[in-house]
Structure formats: structure tokens, C-alpha cells
Write a protein that holds these residues in place. Structure first.
Motif, PDB file in Angstrom:
ATOM      1  N   SER A  26       0.805  -1.220   0.000  1.00  0.00           N
ATOM      2  CA  SER A  26       0.000   0.000   0.000  1.00  0.00           C
ATOM      3  C   SER A  26       0.837   1.268   0.000  1.00  0.00           C
ATOM      4  O   SER A  26       0.323   2.344  -0.279  1.00  0.00           O
ATOM      5  CB  SER A  26      -0.945   0.016   1.208  1.00  0.00           C
ATOM      6  N   ASP A  27       2.119   1.146   0.322  1.00  0.00           N
ATOM      7  CA  ASP A  27       2.991   2.315   0.287  1.00  0.00           C
ATOM      8  C   ASP A  27       4.390   1.879  -0.141  1.00  0.00           C
ATOM      9  O   ASP A  27       4.692   0.693  -0.270  1.00  0.00           O
ATOM     10  CB  ASP A  27       3.021   3.032   1.642  1.00  0.00           C
ATOM     11  N   VAL A  28       5.257   2.864  -0.369  1.00  0.00           N
ATOM     12  CA  VAL A  28       6.615   2.593  -0.856  1.00  0.00           C
ATOM     13  C   VAL A  28       7.421   1.797   0.160  1.00  0.00           C
ATOM     14  O   VAL A  28       8.194   0.894  -0.195  1.00  0.00           O
ATOM     15  CB  VAL A  28       7.319   3.918  -1.201  1.00  0.00           C
ATOM     16  N   GLU A  54       7.259   5.699  -5.862  1.00  0.00           N
ATOM     17  CA  GLU A  54       5.848   5.494  -6.198  1.00  0.00           C
ATOM     18  C   GLU A  54       5.680   4.871  -7.577  1.00  0.00           C
ATOM     19  O   GLU A  54       4.781   4.059  -7.797  1.00  0.00           O
ATOM     20  CB  GLU A  54       5.089   6.813  -6.109  1.00  0.00           C
ATOM     21  N   ARG A  57       6.306   1.195  -7.147  1.00  0.00           N
ATOM     22  CA  ARG A  57       5.166   0.575  -6.463  1.00  0.00           C
ATOM     23  C   ARG A  57       3.997   0.393  -7.424  1.00  0.00           C
ATOM     24  O   ARG A  57       3.356  -0.668  -7.455  1.00  0.00           O
ATOM     25  CB  ARG A  57       4.739   1.427  -5.272  1.00  0.00           C
TER      26      ARG A  57
END
Length: 247
Positions: A26-28, A54, A57
């Protein structure tokens, strides 16, 4: 236990332990941690040089969506994971993403034959940037996984709240782990208990009604007395009085 990148990538969507769904990417920071734990599996990938940002990801998550869509197809006619069953990529788009990522890094097969070991086929990937190398390695593993015998063992766990795909160890295995099996059995027991409650309540009500109606019924003697006409009662009483007055 042997590990498979495609299966582990799909498994980054998981049950959060509280009835919801968690996304490990859900995040880097989540992507960075996931890659660091799989450096040994990313053969030919310069994972340590990869800058997890990002863009990286988003590329990995897009590939994951393709893998999960093809996993959903692979488990038919069984149900797919409920985490994304309502928003799966079309199969054609999923195939396009996988094949494009795999083709972005050409590989050369070569023979490896160490002393005292059997020969092995290896792949030498062409030099590319770290992100392209990462997504190409993930895509190649998905191709090998889905085109090989492992596909026949792939299942979606059917336990309540679980969203994982797993490999069956035997033909009757329904759940990805023992805790999921325990949760499924507890859920079935609860449903059976709830279904039995209305019938038990109806049976108790019927028995109660029968008891009330039985207590309200008059005795046979009372019925006989009430059925005797008044004149007959008086005549019988007078006859007994005359008999007692005789000498």
C-alpha cells in the motif's frame, strides 16, 4: 518449503486479522520491505540498486492485479479470492501485462553443470534498469507458474474472511492453513446452532399449548353430571326419600 514469486506477489493482499483486507504494497515502504525479504528469489535482479518509489510501487501493483486475475481464472470452477472478485482485470488485459513485462528483459539460457551435481538450465537476463528487471522477473515466474503443473494445485481459501490463494498439498485440502480450517468449522457450527433455534422454539410452544388445553378439559365425572337432565336428578332424590320413610 519451496517458494514462488507469483504466489507471494498475489499474497500481498491478505486478511488483516480484524475482518478486513490488508495490502502489503500500500505504500513505498511496504514495497521496499517486500523486495528486501525476497532478494534470494529475484535471480538476476539488481534489487539492491532498485529505488523503491511510487512509480516502482505502481508498476508492481499493476503486475499483481494481472497475476490475481489469472489466478482467479486458474481456480475455476471454484470461487476466486473474495478480496477482488468484483473488480478483476479482463483476462486479455492481464495476459498483455504479464507478457509485456516478461518481454521487457530478454534472457539467454545457458547450461550450468557443477562437479558432482546434475546439469541445470539457467537464464542470463540482459542488462536493464532495476525496475524493469524486477517486473520482468515477477512476470517470468508468473508465466512458469501458470503454464506448469502448479496451476492444477492452485486454490482460493474458502475460510471466512480469508482472501489468500494457496497450493493444495492433497486433494481434500480446502484451506490455506490450520487456523483457517478451525475458523471455517466454528462458522459452520454457529450456523447449524442458529438454524436449530427456531425449530426448538416452535416445538416448545406447541408442547406448552397442549398442556394448557389439557388442563382446561373437564373430568369425565363432571361431563356426566352436567349431561344429566335436572328433572332426572330431582326424581332420583325423591325416590330415595320415600324409601327411607317406609317402615
Amino acid at each position: 518449503m519451496e517458494r514462488y514469486l507469483a504466489l507471494e506477489l498475489a499474497g500481498t493482499i491478505r486478511h488483516d486479522g480484524n475482518g478486513g483486507v490488508a495490502d502489503d504494497l500500500s505504500d513505498v515502504a511496504g514495497l521496499d520491505a517486500w523486495i528486501a525479504e525476497r532478494v534470494a528469489l529475484l535471480d538476476g535482479v539488481d534489487a539492491r540498486s532498485l529505488v523503491a518509489d511510487e512509480a516502482a510501487r505502481a508498476a508492481v501493483v499493476a503486475l499483481r492485479a494481472a497475476v490475481r486475475a489469472l489466478f482467479a481464472r486458474a481456480v475455476r470452477p471454484g470461487p476466486p479470492s473474495p478480496a477482488d472478485a468484483h473488480r478483476l482485470l479482463p483476462v486479455e488485459e492481464a495476459l498483455r501485462r504479464i507478457n509485456a513485462a516478461a518481454a521487457a528483459q530478454p534472457v539467454t539460457p545457458w547450461l550450468d553443470w557443477p562437479e558432482a551435481l546434475p546439469p541445470a538450465r539457467r537464464l542470463a537476463p540482459s542488462p536493464v534498469d532495476p525496475l524493469t528487471g524486477l517486473t520482468a522477473a515477477l512476470a517470468r515466474d508468473a508465466v512458469d507458474f501458470l503454464a506448469g503443473p502448479l496451476r492444477e494445485r492452485l486454490r482460493a481459501c474458502t475460510a471466512p474472511r480469508c482472501v489468500r490463494y494457496f497450493l493444495q498439498e492433497h486433494g481434500r485440502q480446502e484451506f490455506c492453513k490450520a487456523s483457517c480450517g478451525n475458523r471455517a468449522r466454528a462458522a459452520r457450527h454457529y450456523r447449524r446452532h442458529r438454524a436449530a433455534q427456531p425449530s426448538q422454539a416452535a416445538s416448545g410452544s406447541a408442547q406448552s399449548s397442549h398442556g394448557v388445553s389439557g388442563s382446561a378439559q373437564p373430568s369425565q365425572a363432571a361431563i356426566s353430571a352436567s349431561d344429566t337432565p335436572p328433572a332426572t336428578v330431582e326424581s332420583t332424590t325423591a325416590s330415595r326419600a320415600n324409601d327411607s320413610a317406609r317402615p
